[in-house]
Write an enzyme that holds these catalytic residues in place. Structure first.
Site, PDB file in Angstrom:
ATOM      1  N   GLU A 264      33.148 -12.548   3.816  1.00  0.00           N
ATOM      2  CA  GLU A 264      34.590 -12.330   3.667  1.00  0.00           C
ATOM      3  C   GLU A 264      35.391 -13.183   4.652  1.00  0.00           C
ATOM      4  O   GLU A 264      36.603 -13.281   4.544  1.00  0.00           O
ATOM      5  CB  GLU A 264      34.934 -10.843   3.794  1.00  0.00           C
TER       6      GLU A 264
ATOM      7  N   LYS B 120      27.744 -13.034  -3.348  1.00  0.00           N
ATOM      8  CA  LYS B 120      28.695 -12.283  -2.498  1.00  0.00           C
ATOM      9  C   LYS B 120      28.805 -13.072  -1.189  1.00  0.00           C
ATOM     10  O   LYS B 120      27.969 -12.958  -0.305  1.00  0.00           O
ATOM     11  CB  LYS B 120      28.127 -10.880  -2.246  1.00  0.00           C
TER      12      LYS B 120
ATOM     13  N   CYS C  83      22.107 -20.922  12.552  1.00  0.00           N
ATOM     14  CA  CYS C  83      20.900 -20.121  12.781  1.00  0.00           C
ATOM     15  C   CYS C  83      19.792 -20.984  13.343  1.00  0.00           C
ATOM     16  O   CYS C  83      18.789 -20.461  13.829  1.00  0.00           O
ATOM     17  CB  CYS C  83      20.449 -19.471  11.492  1.00  0.00           C
TER      18      CYS C  83
ATOM     19  N   SER D  90      22.811 -11.545   9.857  1.00  0.00           N
ATOM     20  CA  SER D  90      22.255 -11.079  11.126  1.00  0.00           C
ATOM     21  C   SER D  90      21.042 -10.173  10.866  1.00  0.00           C
ATOM     22  O   SER D  90      20.901  -9.586   9.786  1.00  0.00           O
ATOM     23  CB  SER D  90      23.335 -10.309  11.892  1.00  0.00           C
TER      24      SER D  90
ATOM     25  N   GLU E  43      21.358 -12.821  20.436  1.00  0.00           N
ATOM     26  CA  GLU E  43      21.743 -14.033  19.711  1.00  0.00           C
ATOM     27  C   GLU E  43      23.246 -14.200  19.926  1.00  0.00           C
ATOM     28  O   GLU E  43      24.045 -13.462  19.356  1.00  0.00           O
ATOM     29  CB  GLU E  43      21.447 -13.881  18.215  1.00  0.00           C
TER      30      GLU E  43
HETATM   31  P1  NAD Z   1      26.481 -10.766   8.944  1.00  0.00           P
HETATM   32  O1  NAD Z   1      25.146 -10.116   8.983  1.00  0.00           O
HETATM   33  O2  NAD Z   1      27.594 -10.134   9.665  1.00  0.00           O
HETATM   34  O3  NAD Z   1      26.972 -10.936   7.413  1.00  0.00           O
HETATM   35  C1  NAD Z   1      26.132 -11.476   6.424  1.00  0.00           C
HETATM   36  C2  NAD Z   1      26.526 -10.883   5.076  1.00  0.00           C
HETATM   37  O4  NAD Z   1      26.317  -9.462   5.115  1.00  0.00           O
HETATM   38  C3  NAD Z   1      27.992 -11.093   4.732  1.00  0.00           C
HETATM   39  O5  NAD Z   1      28.110 -11.430   3.375  1.00  0.00           O
HETATM   40  C4  NAD Z   1      28.633  -9.757   5.047  1.00  0.00           C
HETATM   41  O6  NAD Z   1      29.745  -9.470   4.235  1.00  0.00           O
HETATM   42  C5  NAD Z   1      27.514  -8.772   4.780  1.00  0.00           C
HETATM   43  N1  NAD Z   1      27.599  -7.577   5.623  1.00  0.00           N
HETATM   44  C6  NAD Z   1      28.164  -7.489   6.855  1.00  0.00           C
HETATM   45  N2  NAD Z   1      28.060  -6.231   7.316  1.00  0.00           N
HETATM   46  C7  NAD Z   1      27.420  -5.518   6.369  1.00  0.00           C
HETATM   47  C8  NAD Z   1      27.001  -4.159   6.268  1.00  0.00           C
HETATM   48  N3  NAD Z   1      27.225  -3.279   7.237  1.00  0.00           N
HETATM   49  N4  NAD Z   1      26.353  -3.773   5.157  1.00  0.00           N
HETATM   50  C9  NAD Z   1      26.113  -4.640   4.161  1.00  0.00           C
HETATM   51  N5  NAD Z   1      26.493  -5.945   4.203  1.00  0.00           N
HETATM   52  C10 NAD Z   1      27.120  -6.386   5.296  1.00  0.00           C
HETATM   53  O7  NAD Z   1      26.238 -12.275   9.438  1.00  0.00           O
HETATM   54  P2  NAD Z   1      27.340 -13.378   9.754  1.00  0.00           P
HETATM   55  O8  NAD Z   1      28.016 -13.038  11.027  1.00  0.00           O
HETATM   56  O9  NAD Z   1      28.149 -13.669   8.554  1.00  0.00           O
HETATM   57  O10 NAD Z   1      26.398 -14.650   9.971  1.00  0.00           O
HETATM   58  C11 NAD Z   1      25.784 -14.949  11.191  1.00  0.00           C
HETATM   59  C12 NAD Z   1      24.367 -14.434  11.223  1.00  0.00           C
HETATM   60  O11 NAD Z   1      23.628 -14.986  10.138  1.00  0.00           O
HETATM   61  C13 NAD Z   1      23.620 -14.858  12.478  1.00  0.00           C
HETATM   62  O12 NAD Z   1      22.839 -13.772  12.915  1.00  0.00           O
HETATM   63  C14 NAD Z   1      22.741 -15.996  12.002  1.00  0.00           C
HETATM   64  O13 NAD Z   1      21.570 -16.225  12.749  1.00  0.00           O
HETATM   65  C15 NAD Z   1      22.403 -15.538  10.620  1.00  0.00           C
HETATM   66  N6  NAD Z   1      21.980 -16.659   9.799  1.00  0.00           N
HETATM   67  C16 NAD Z   1      20.641 -16.757   9.546  1.00  0.00           C
HETATM   68  C17 NAD Z   1      20.168 -17.815   8.809  1.00  0.00           C
HETATM   69  C18 NAD Z   1      18.707 -17.955   8.527  1.00  0.00           C
HETATM   70  O14 NAD Z   1      18.347 -18.815   7.763  1.00  0.00           O
HETATM   71  N7  NAD Z   1      17.828 -17.136   9.094  1.00  0.00           N
HETATM   72  C19 NAD Z   1      21.058 -18.767   8.297  1.00  0.00           C
HETATM   73  C20 NAD Z   1      22.420 -18.620   8.557  1.00  0.00           C
HETATM   74  C21 NAD Z   1      22.865 -17.542   9.320  1.00  0.00           C
END
Ligand code: NAD
Length: 511
Positions: free
Chosen positions: A191, A188, A296, A241, A396
């Site tokens: 989006e 997944k 990240c 996140s 962050e």
């Molecule tokens: P996000 O948390 O908004 O989204 C991540 C995934 O979760 C997506 O596929 C999204 O569709 C889904 N999602 C979003 N809201 C949701 C909800 N309410 N319920 C269920 N699923 C949901 O993160 P993002 O903005 O796409 O990515 C950036 C974040 O990812 C930053 O915080 C970054 O630090 C983190 N990140 C961490 C690593 C790591 O290795 N620790 C690597 C890359 C990115």
């Protein structure tokens, strides 16, 4: 027609194409009428829409994976290896296509997009060694004429939920290993940039992977919840996140699944007075502003011993003045942010920093860019005299904002990092081996760079942070990845002979 063009289908009655799902080796529009906009961040235009799965769509994709899985589980290691090799060869030959697709939806500059694909390819190369990585062990004569062996078997259907910032590399931290280990995958993707996943699905088909083993489910919370709740899904790998990582961890474990949920970060780079300040300034700029800070492992907090802070900031500012922000297809150093909403969030944090009294040394708001005015721009930004209670430090930001925090001693720097709730990556710049060794020993962070600003581990080690940067105990890829996607069996065997006869109700003893 290239895979890129095939990744989207025109929407009925609409002028924009809709990126659909990839299931059973073909594109599928699904049944849901819900969609989300996909932008070209450098122009600010909506270029596509992405399907947002209904529960019915999600269940159909999961069911396809479950149907396909047993035949893949039973396929020989030799044949599985051939498919992995074929995928690696195709990816290597065609990665510029994938990089261009990433730039068009994420915004990062082409060279950076190519770098992301190459780092993902490392995990495919690791997974090509599956026959070695999946070996069990045998002990002959563990007890007299009794042998014991262990083996690891795949789990079944596994779900991968990925963030927007690495639409190819982060999924590739997981799916090559999951597939090599004999599982079926439902990915997944975010989006915000959904097309890379479909492109990779088409590549798997070309590589000879049986239909239904790699599937892509487009969607939002509803699709995520379907993966977390379905009894057919045995494990979840999540990256995103911290609040969503925590939600995924808690819900998926409640549904009996194995989970690794990687969360957000706040990465500190410490500079000690004996460091080469020119090299440290280069590293701070590269680690802070690469991919517009949407990594990240980006450096966002520069922790500097006060006596060298002015000199280091001077060198950083000088380097920042040469950076070109603009359209990633034009050879610029740094691209736009992923969406207008994210740009507004980042500029909001910059204003909060100013209001809290931090010194704005370089203001990236409204800077000159080589791109369309409607693009989602924030140029590199530098704060000095940030203190730990300011939101530019506690939050962050996930944008091109570097904050200098001045400290008196090495111990102050270490305390600051260890008091932070995140523990993804950190770096120290010094030529003092003793200080570096103490840092790596005492710092409470999962990935550490010594004179390396962005210490993303190579594929045969494992990626993962500590504290609020990872929920679960298994990191991504490397041997930990193979362990996550398999479960162990231990077999104790004897071939009966008269010496084993007789009645004895006591607990079996080895002799
Ligand atoms: P996000 O948390 O908004 O989204 C991540 C995934 O979760 C997506 O596929 C999204 O569709 C889904 N999602 C979003 N809201 C949701 C909800 N309410 N319920 C269920 N699923 C949901 O993160 P993002 O903005 O796409 O990515 C950036 C974040 O990812 C930053 O915080 C970054 O630090 C983190 N990140 C961490 C690593 C790591 O290795 N620790 C690597 C890359 C990115």
């Amino acid at each position: 027609m290239t895979a890129t063009q095939e990744a989207v289908a025109p929407a009925a009655g609409q002028d924009l194409p809709v990126v659909g799902h990839w299931v059973d080796g073909v594109r599928s529009a699904g049944t849901s009428s819900r969609t989300a906009d996909v932008f070209d961040p450098a122009t600010g235009q909506v270029t596509k829409r992405v399907a947002l799965a209904s529960r019915e769509d999600s269940d159909a994709v999961i069911a396809a994976a479950a149907r396909a899985w047993p035949a893949w589980r039973d396929m020989s290691l030799a044949r599985r290896t051939q498919v992995l090799f074929a995928f690696r060869e195709l990816l290597n030959a065609r990665k510029p296509e994938l990089a261009a697709l990433i730039t068009s939806e994420h915004g990062k500059v082409l060279e950076d997009a190519l770098g992301e694909v190459s780092r993902g390819q490392e995990i495919v190369e690791l997974a090509c060694g599956l026959s070695h990585l999946l070996k069990g062990s045998t002990s002959e004569n563990a007890s007299t004429n009794v042998d014991v062996s262990s083996l690891r078997q795949p789990l079944g259907v596994v779900g991968i939920i990925s963030p927007f910032n690495f639409p190819a590399m982060v999924p590739m931290w997981f799916f090559p290993v999951a597939i090599a280990a004999g599982n079926a995958v439902v990915l997944k993707p975010s989006e915000k940039d959904p097309s890379a996943a479909i492109w990779m699905g088409e590549l798997w088909k070309e590589a000879g992977l049986p239909d239904g083993i790699f599937n892509v489910l487009q969607g939002d919370k509803s699709a995520v919840d379907a993966l977390l709740e379905s009894p057919k899904v045995k494990a979840i790998s999540f990256v995103g996140s911290t609040p969503i990582a925590r939600y995924v961890y808690e819900n998926a474990t409640r549904h009996g699944k194995r989970v690794q949920a990687l969360g957000g970060a706040k990465n500190h780079m410490v500079v000690l007075p004996d460091a080469d300040l020119d090299l440290a300034a280069d590293a701070a700029v590269n680690g802070g502003f690469g991919s517009a800070g949407e990594r990240c492992m980006a450096i966002s907090a520069l922790v500097v011993i006060d006596s060298i802070a002015d000199e280091l900031i001077g060198k950083i500012t000088e380097r920042m003045s040469g950076l070109r922000t603009g359209d990633g297809r034009r050879g610029c150093d740094m691209g736009p942010l992923v969406t207008g909403a994210h740009r507004d969030k980042v500029t909001g944090y910059i204003q909060e920093g100013v209001d809290a009294g931090a010194e704005l040394v370089v203001d990236g708001r409204g800077g000159q860019v080589d791109g369309a005015p409607e693009g989602f721009w924030v140029s590199p930004t530098l704060f000095d005299k940030v203190t730990p209670e300011m939101s530019v430090y506690t939050q962050e930001i996930f944008g091109p904002v570097l904050s200098v925090l001045r400290v008196g001693t090495f111990d102050d720097a270490l305390d600051m990092i260890n008091s932070n709730p995140y523990g993804n990556g950190t770096a120290i710049f010094t030529n003092d081996g003793g200080a570096a060794r103490r840092f790596q020993h005492e710092v409470e962070v999962g990935m550490i760079g010594i004179n390396v600003p962005v210490p993303v581990p190579v594929g045969y080690y494992s990626f993962g942070g500590w504290k609020n940067s990872l929920f679960g105990d298994t990191h991504a890829h490397g041997t930990e990845g193979f362990h996550f996607y398999t479960r162990g069996k231990v077999i104790t065997t004897r071939w009966l002979d008269p010496s084993h006869g007789g009645i004895n109700l006591g607990f079996p003893q080895n002799d």
